[in-house]
Design an enzyme around this catalytic site. Sequence first.
Site, mmCIF file in Angstrom:
data_model
loop_
_atom_site.group_PDB
_atom_site.id
_atom_site.type_symbol
_atom_site.label_atom_id
_atom_site.label_comp_id
_atom_site.label_asym_id
_atom_site.label_seq_id
_atom_site.Cartn_x
_atom_site.Cartn_y
_atom_site.Cartn_z
ATOM 1 N N GLU A 173 0.816 -1.237 0.000
ATOM 2 C CA GLU A 173 0.000 0.000 0.000
ATOM 3 C C GLU A 173 0.844 1.279 0.000
ATOM 4 O O GLU A 173 0.589 2.191 0.798
ATOM 5 C CB GLU A 173 -0.956 0.002 1.203
ATOM 6 C CG GLU A 173 -2.030 -1.049 1.100
ATOM 7 C CD GLU A 173 -3.142 -0.911 2.143
ATOM 8 O OE1 GLU A 173 -3.031 -0.084 3.067
ATOM 9 O OE2 GLU A 173 -4.147 -1.640 2.018
ATOM 10 N N GLU A 292 -5.836 -8.302 -0.028
ATOM 11 C CA GLU A 292 -6.511 -7.885 1.211
ATOM 12 C C GLU A 292 -7.968 -7.629 0.860
ATOM 13 O O GLU A 292 -8.265 -6.732 0.060
ATOM 14 C CB GLU A 292 -5.898 -6.610 1.816
ATOM 15 C CG GLU A 292 -4.590 -6.861 2.536
ATOM 16 C CD GLU A 292 -4.082 -5.651 3.314
ATOM 17 O OE1 GLU A 292 -4.921 -4.916 3.892
ATOM 18 O OE2 GLU A 292 -2.856 -5.446 3.323
HETATM 19 O O1 AHR Z 1 -5.370 -5.497 7.329
HETATM 20 C C1 AHR Z 1 -5.225 -4.320 8.057
HETATM 21 C C2 AHR Z 1 -4.464 -3.242 7.287
HETATM 22 O O2 AHR Z 1 -5.236 -2.820 6.196
HETATM 23 C C3 AHR Z 1 -3.154 -3.647 6.657
HETATM 24 O O3 AHR Z 1 -2.079 -3.571 7.533
HETATM 25 C C4 AHR Z 1 -2.988 -2.641 5.560
HETATM 26 O O4 AHR Z 1 -2.244 -3.137 4.488
HETATM 27 C C5 AHR Z 1 -4.419 -2.275 5.183
HETATM 28 O O5 AHR Z 1 -4.616 -0.919 5.103
#
Ligand code: AHR
Length: 506
Positions: A173, A292
């Site tokens: 990210e 994610e």
């Molecule tokens: O999963 C929680 C957080 O969400 C992670 O650390 C990050 O990559 C995302 O913003």
Amino acid sequence: MHFAHVTLDPAAVVAPVNRRTFGTFVEHMGRCVYTGLYEPGHPSADEDGFRTDVLALTRELGVTTVRYPGGNFVSGYRWEDGIGPRGRRPRRRDLAWRSIETNEVGIDEFARWAAKADVEIMYAVNLGTRGVQEALDVHEYVNQSAGTYLADLRRANGAEKPYGIRMWCLGNELDGPWQLGHKTADAYGQLASATARALRAAEPGLELIACGSSSSSMPTFGAWEATVLEHTYDLVDYVSCHAYYEEHDGDIGSFLACATDMDHFVDSIVATADSIGARLRSKRKMQLSFDEWNVWYLSRYQNQAQTHDWRVAPRVIEDEYNVVDAVVVGNLLISLLRHSDRVTAACQAQLVNVIAPIRTEPDGPAWRQTIFHPFARTAALARGDVLRTVVDGPTYQTTRYGEAPTVDAVATHDVVTGEVAVFVVNRDEDVPVELTIDLSRFGLVVRTVEASTLSDDDVRATNTVDHQDRVVLRPNRQLSVHASGVQVVLPPVSWTAVRLSVEPTH
Ligand code: AHR
């Protein structure tokens, strides 16, 4: 009662089911690692300090790939802090989650856990505060067999064989201003391309993942991917996607339709990647790693004063999931499967305690959250090929996503076993749906059929430490077989898996 109809055609294949669709994520964050999967002294702990109750639930969940060690955490992480004798490992500040990282668990321990859980590691390197050299170093430590300083250090630390990690995330990210070492798309694209070249020089067969946007609401969404892929298109295999959904202001209708947003997200990134590929005259097709995704009540977290400053394993974002959340998670998996031609890896974030399907109490039990059930059943039943699945049914109006289908579904077909699985949601809050699944194009007879449904009169019901199985999958008995297929009744706000076996008539 509403009515919906779906005709399945064994020739309408989207792509094979990718086992990596059923990935998960373990970040050094909150209680995911410490008192989640690792708790020496817990009654169920094994000789390595891993909770065997969590290991058993991980296997039951059916996860295949585990992204590790972060997340935002990785952008400040020094991997070498987590190797060698435990007594000499430094305690460090984790600036991402304002916690203390003890480094009791590092890559050697995690690789042992992954072998016990029978999962593949997807390793994320730190491209926030670090760069090409550190990526090469951790690669040498984990994947070089022997005869070099870091390979021999791993062997001296007890791992004779290399871990053979194939999937590598080039940072996390880095489009986000909250990220340590946040970069412009151009700066990140250059660093990702240099890191990819170096890792490929070390081991050409690696599968590399460039960071896409951290959500579709980022102002740079789309433009970020275009710039990053201009730098990396022929060097990486995947671009990542991240998306979290939550119910806003009691608007269940919109929340239940958020898989339409995931569909749009995937289609947008596929179009962006293909346009760069065309411009570069590349024959490669970029894959998407949705590494994610989940339901996360992020706005609650953002609105709370953070009280976990500089503690080890604080309770961070331990969301307790209800029936609606589970239906949404099942629907997001439907969306991922539907895009199996381009989304060939995915990780639900995260595995234990932190926005997770598995919850634990320190020194206490481990249990399944509501969202555990659709994930585990989909991972168990989705086999063979994903079939194009078009539902003919009612629609409804949502505030966030406009008109949305009331019923959403995807089907898989395994030609070897003759098994067909249909995963389907009813998003209507009040009215059941009778779904007809037409199998006449199979030219076969339905031998067996069973269905299980997640629904509840109380859509806010959750599984807690005291009522661990309040919400489970239950057999759906409103199921009938006809000459050309089956009919099943889907209760309001529900997720259902129908499993059929089809065989020749003679
Ligand atoms: O999963 C929680 C957080 O969400 C992670 O650390 C990050 O990559 C995302 O913003």
